[in-house]
Scaffold this motif. Structure first.
Motif, PDB file in Angstrom:
ATOM      1  N   LEU A   1       7.752   7.530   1.094  1.00  0.00           N
ATOM      2  CA  LEU A   1       6.337   7.222   1.201  1.00  0.00           C
ATOM      3  C   LEU A   1       5.613   8.232   0.326  1.00  0.00           C
ATOM      4  CD1 LEU A   1       5.980   6.584   5.024  1.00  0.00           C
ATOM      5  CD2 LEU A   1       6.551   5.002   3.206  1.00  0.00           C
TER       6      LEU A   1
ATOM      7  N   SER B   1       2.749   8.792  -1.337  1.00  0.00           N
ATOM      8  CA  SER B   1       1.436   9.393  -1.136  1.00  0.00           C
ATOM      9  C   SER B   1       1.426  10.295   0.090  1.00  0.00           C
ATOM     10  CB  SER B   1       0.372   8.301  -1.000  1.00  0.00           C
ATOM     11  OG  SER B   1       0.704   7.404   0.015  1.00  0.00           O
ATOM     12  N   ARG B   2       2.057   9.842   1.162  1.00  0.00           N
ATOM     13  CA  ARG B   2       2.137  10.667   2.369  1.00  0.00           C
ATOM     14  C   ARG B   2       2.861  11.952   2.063  1.00  0.00           C
ATOM     15  NH1 ARG B   2       5.319   8.722   7.782  1.00  0.00           N
ATOM     16  NH2 ARG B   2       5.463  10.726   8.824  1.00  0.00           N
TER      17      ARG B   2
ATOM     18  N   GLU C   1       3.133   1.809   1.105  1.00  0.00           N
ATOM     19  CA  GLU C   1       2.384   2.309   2.245  1.00  0.00           C
ATOM     20  C   GLU C   1       2.799   1.583   3.526  1.00  0.00           C
ATOM     21  OE1 GLU C   1      -1.784   2.217   1.626  1.00  0.00           O
ATOM     22  OE2 GLU C   1      -1.737   3.522  -0.144  1.00  0.00           O
TER      23      GLU C   1
ATOM     24  N   GLU D   1      -1.513   8.564   4.373  1.00  0.00           N
ATOM     25  CA  GLU D   1      -1.651   7.900   3.080  1.00  0.00           C
ATOM     26  C   GLU D   1      -2.939   8.344   2.397  1.00  0.00           C
ATOM     27  OE1 GLU D   1       0.681   6.238   1.851  1.00  0.00           O
ATOM     28  OE2 GLU D   1       1.908   5.793   3.597  1.00  0.00           O
TER      29      GLU D   1
END
Length: 337
Positions: free
Chosen positions: A5, A7-8, A187, A274
C-alpha cells in the motif's frame, strides 16, 4: 505495516525515519530504565506526525465510555542482536526458497538479504530484524470465506510453521478487513468481513493485555495478510526481543485529564493511512470529532528500552475541500504524574 500500500507506507516510513533521527540525535537518552520510576515517570513517547496544523478536537465521549485502569506498568524489552546470514538462510528455507541469497545494500539500513522465485519474494533486514514475504499473484482457491477465528488460526499456524510466532506472541490477535477501491488503485478501505477483499491478522505480545502497535495504528509488529478463503498473500514481521512487565505501576490519565490534554494528541493516520493529497497540509483541518478511544502500548523508537501506554484515539476529521467524515487516528501519551 503492509508495504504494497504505497501511499500508506510513505507516511509510515516518514514517521519511522523521523523518529529514528530523533533517537540518533540523543533525545531518548533520558529514558533509560534506571531513571524511570513512579516518582519520575518516563518522558512522553516520540510521536511524529505529518500533519502540521492546529485544529479543534471535539470529544464525543463520556466518563462511562472511559473504562481504563488507573495504572499500568511499562513493558521492557531484553537485549537483541541482528539476524545473522545463517539465520536468514534458515528462515528462507522455511518459506521454500532454496536459491542463492542476494545481498543488497541499503544506504539507511545496511545489508538486505533477498530471495525470489516465480511465485513469491522474501526480504530480510538483519539490523532491524524485519522479515517481509510477498506472494506475487495471490488468487482465491475456494469460494468459501473463513470465519475470523479460522483466519486467525490460519495466520498463526503459517507463522508457527516458520518458527516466527512463539507462545509469548500469540496472546492477542486483532483483525482488520479491507476492500479494494473501485478506482482500481492499490488503496484499501476498512470494511466488514462479508465485504472484505483482504484480511489483516495482527498478533501482539503475551506480556500485555493490550495491543502493541507501531506508528501505523492499524498494525502490530507481527502481521499476516490473507484472502478471505485463507490463502496467505503477505507477511510483514519484526522479530521482537523478549518483553517483560516492569515492576512499577505508572498513573494513567483519567477522563478529565484526557479531555484537558486532548490538544496534545497527534494525528498519525488519516483515511486509513492513504494520502489525501500530495501535500497533507494543503487542505485545512476544520475539526476532529473523537468517537472512540483505546489504550495500547506503542513502539515509538527502536532505541528505547521499554514501551509505554498511549491512547489510540479514533474519530473523523472535517477537512476542507475533501470531506467531513475522513477517518482519523491519533496518539496521546497516557501516563501522568
Amino acid at each position: 505495516m503492509f508495504m504494497n500500500l504505497s501511499s500508506r507506507k510513505r507516511i509510515i516510513m516518514f514517521l519511522a525515519a523521523f523518529t529514528f533521527f530523533v533517537a540518533v540525535m540523543g533525545f531518548l537518552f533520558i529514558r533509560g530504565r534506571q531513571n524511570v520510576s513512579p516518582a519520575n515517570p518516563p518522558a512522553p513517547p516520540q510521536i511524529s506526525t505529518y500533519v502540521n496544523q492546529t485544529f479543534p478536537i471535539k470529544v464525543q465521549l463520556t466518563k462511562d465510555d472511559f473504562n481504563f485502569p488507573t495504572s499500568l506498568p511499562l513493558l521492557y524489552k531484553g537485549g537483541s542482536s541482528p539476524i545473522t546470514l545463517a539465520e536468514a538462510k534458515e528462515i528462507a528455507l522455511k518459506f521454500g526458497f532454496t536459491g542463492e541469497v542476494q545481498e543488497l545494500k541499503d544506504i539507511q539500513e545496511g545489508i538486505v538479504y533477498s530471495w525470489s522465485n516465480e511465485t513469491a519474494g522474501l526480504s530480510i533486514r538483519p539490523n532491524r530484524k524485519e522479515i517481509k514475504y510477498t506472494v506475487n499473484q495471490a488468487l482465491s482457491t475456494s469460494i468459501r470465506k473463513l470465519s475470523e477465528p479460522e483466519l486467525i488460526e490460519k495466520a498463526a499456524t503459517f507463522l508457527e510453521q516458520k518458527n516466527l510466532l512463539g507462545n509469548d506472541q500469540a496472546k492477542t490477535a486483532f483483525v482488520y478487513y479491507f476492500s479494494t477501491q473501485a478506482s482500481g488503485t492499490d488503496e484499501l478501505k476498512l470494511t466488514t468481513i462479508d465485504k472484505a477483499d483482504y484480511v489483516e491478522v495482527n498478533f501482539s505480545v503475551k506480556a500485555s493485555d493490550y495491543k502493541l502497535l507501531t506508528l501505523d495504528p492499524l498494525s502490530s509488529p507481527i502481521g499476516v495478510r490473507l484472502l478471505p478463503d485463507g490463502n496467505i498473500t503477505e507477511v510483514d514481521l519484526a522479530k521482537l526481543p523478549e518483553i517483560t512487565k516492569g515492576g512499577d505501576l505508572f498513573k494513567i490519565k483519567n477522563y478529565d485529564q484526557f479531555v484537558s490534554t486532548i490538544k496534545e494528541a497527534k494525528i498519525v493516520s488519516l483515511n486509513e493511512g492513504e494520502m489525501l493529497s500530495t501535500d497533507p497540509n494543503a487542505n485545512p483541518i476544520n475539526s476532529v470529532n473523537v468517537t472512540e478511544v483505546e489504550l495500547v502500548y506503542l513502539i515509538d523508537s527502536s532505541s528505547s528500552n521499554y514501551y509505554q501506554p498511549v491512547f489510540l484515539i479514533k474519530g473523523t476529521a472535517d477537512i476542507e475541500g475533501i470531506g467531513k467524515y475522513i477517518s482519523s487516528y491519533m496518539y496521546l501519551p497516557a501516563i501522568t504524574k
